[in-house]
Design a protein around this motif. Structure first.
Motif, mmCIF file in Angstrom:
data_model
loop_
_atom_site.group_PDB
_atom_site.id
_atom_site.type_symbol
_atom_site.label_atom_id
_atom_site.label_comp_id
_atom_site.label_asym_id
_atom_site.label_seq_id
_atom_site.Cartn_x
_atom_site.Cartn_y
_atom_site.Cartn_z
ATOM 1 N N ALA A 178 0.811 -1.222 0.000
ATOM 2 C CA ALA A 178 0.000 0.000 0.000
ATOM 3 C C ALA A 178 0.842 1.268 0.000
ATOM 4 N N LEU A 179 2.145 1.135 0.216
ATOM 5 C CA LEU A 179 3.017 2.306 0.251
ATOM 6 C C LEU A 179 3.641 2.543 -1.122
ATOM 7 N N PRO A 180 3.904 3.799 -1.469
ATOM 8 C CA PRO A 180 4.611 4.095 -2.720
ATOM 9 C C PRO A 180 6.093 3.778 -2.551
ATOM 10 N N LEU A 181 6.396 2.497 -2.452
ATOM 11 C CA LEU A 181 7.729 2.047 -2.074
ATOM 12 C C LEU A 181 8.268 1.039 -3.085
ATOM 13 N N PRO A 182 9.301 1.380 -3.838
ATOM 14 C CA PRO A 182 9.922 0.381 -4.721
ATOM 15 C C PRO A 182 10.533 -0.744 -3.886
ATOM 16 N N VAL A 183 10.323 -1.979 -4.312
ATOM 17 C CA VAL A 183 10.863 -3.138 -3.597
ATOM 18 C C VAL A 183 11.713 -3.955 -4.571
ATOM 19 N N LEU A 184 12.949 -4.240 -4.191
ATOM 20 C CA LEU A 184 13.852 -5.066 -4.977
ATOM 21 C C LEU A 184 14.065 -6.378 -4.236
ATOM 22 N N VAL A 185 13.988 -7.486 -4.951
ATOM 23 C CA VAL A 185 14.194 -8.803 -4.353
ATOM 24 C C VAL A 185 15.469 -9.393 -4.946
ATOM 25 N N THR A 186 16.410 -9.753 -4.084
ATOM 26 C CA THR A 186 17.699 -10.252 -4.556
ATOM 27 C C THR A 186 18.011 -11.600 -3.908
ATOM 28 N N ARG A 187 18.967 -12.265 -4.503
ATOM 29 C CA ARG A 187 19.529 -13.482 -3.922
ATOM 30 C C ARG A 187 21.023 -13.459 -4.191
ATOM 31 N N MET A 188 21.787 -14.067 -3.320
ATOM 32 C CA MET A 188 23.226 -13.919 -3.375
ATOM 33 C C MET A 188 23.865 -14.616 -4.579
ATOM 34 N N ASP A 189 23.157 -15.555 -5.188
ATOM 35 C CA ASP A 189 23.759 -16.284 -6.312
ATOM 36 C C ASP A 189 23.323 -15.718 -7.657
ATOM 37 N N HIS A 190 22.717 -14.522 -7.672
ATOM 38 C CA HIS A 190 22.304 -13.881 -8.916
ATOM 39 C C HIS A 190 22.842 -12.448 -8.963
#
Length: 335
Positions: A178-190
């Motif tokens: 609900a927030l105007p918040l960009p979210v990045l999803v990462t993993r250590m092997d990528h």
């Protein structure tokens, strides 16, 4: 003639000592230093500031604070004017004679009762809040507090979720949808291409709990940084591998400010209106609230106008998220 005692003297008998020969009264005028070199502070260590020149960012100059600045605080990210030896050669020292106006400030206090504000970084455009999905598990209370500090300080927050190979990000994505918040999803092997794009060409600060992988991200973004990577302890609390904020140049332009790992984020300096001001629709509605309204609604703020705003078409989901941040600011519901 009889000798007079001190009781017999009056003001006409008092000798006025002349001023020092060749002395001049101190002037309040200070040199303008129009020829000062512009630079950005990239590190601070025991009364010495390392600065990168705007004209040659690869040249690092060590400087001291000029006497006329007094105790003016100078922090990483500050734009400063330098005079003196700006060659950057070993054993040389320049002087900081001017500190530019700050466009944004990330502040924190030791706790919610501490009146002393600590400036973490100045002039950062974005605050990247790094949180791991597992090992250690995410702390939404700490994330919320970092969001409050970003909104209040004029930074654009970005949430970076690490270790997605160990846990699903679905619950976290739902919590902040609900927030105007960009979210990045990462993993250590990528590779972290999305993160590189979010940081490129900007001054961005990274903040997060110890052990979430913040220093690992910095090492990948700036390979020559050689930042230490902390090991997560058996009780889920990492060691502090970054002991002071430092700005590192990104290969494709811009700067990333690596900040020390944190266990708490005090918000004694933030008021409810400071936070509400970051949400334009709610900020306008809050102007109609009664004095000293905490904007929490319910029994605590029964006349809060934000409820009226939502009843007339405002987002109830966004109000719920805003009030969660307000509760976190007040030291409630923190995880």
């Amino acid at each position: 003639m009889a000798r007079r005692g001190w009781r017999d003297l009056d003001e006409s008998d008092v000798r006025v000592r002349p001023g020092r020969r060749n002395s001049r009264p101190r002037s309040k005028l200070r040199p303008e230093h129009a020829d000062a070199d512009q630079a950005m502070v990239v590190a601070v260590d025991r009364g010495r500031w390392t600065c990168a020149l705007d004209s040659d960012p690869g040249r690092l100059v060590v400087a001291m604070r000029a006497r006329e600045l007094g105790r003016t605080p100078v922090v990483v990210g500050d734009t400063v004017g330098l005079v003196g030896d700006t060659s950057g050669r070993p054993d040389t020292l320049a002087r900081i004679v001017r500190v530019g106006e700050r466009r944004s400030v990330l502040r924190r206090t030791a706790d919610d009762n501490d009146p002393y504000e600590r400036i973490v970084v100045a002039n950062a455009e974005r605050l990247v809040i790094v949180a791991s999905l597992a090992d250690p598990p995410p702390r939404t209370g700490l994330i919320d507090r970092c969001l409050v500090a970003a909104y209040a300080g004029g930074l654009v927050p970005v949430l970076c979720l690490t270790k997605s190979d160990l846990a699903s990000p679905a619950d976290m994505l739902s919590s902040y949808s609900a927030l105007p918040l960009p979210v990045l999803v990462t993993r250590m092997d990528h590779p972290h291409e999305q993160l590189r794009e979010a940081l490129g060409g900007r001054v961005c600060a990274l903040v997060g709990h110890s052990g979430v992988g913040k220093s690992t991200l910095v090492n990948e973004l700036v390979p020559e940084a050689e930042r230490a990577v902390g090991e997560v302890s058996g009780v889920g609390k990492g060691r502090h591998t970054s002991t002071s904020a430092v700005a590192l140049p990104l290969p494709d332009g811009g700067w990333v400010v690596d900040t020390p790992g944190i266990r708490s984020f005090g918000l004694a300096h933030v008021t409810p209106d400071d936070l509400t001001a970051a949400f334009p629709g709610f900020a306008e509605a809050a102007e109609e609230c009664p004095p000293n309204c905490g904007h929490l609604g319910g029994a605590e703020d029964p006349e809060c106008n934000l409820d009226t705003y939502v009843a007339e078409g405002g987002s109830a989901e966004q109000l719920g998220s805003l009030r969660r941040l307000l509760r976190s600011r007040a030291g409630r519901d923190e995880q």
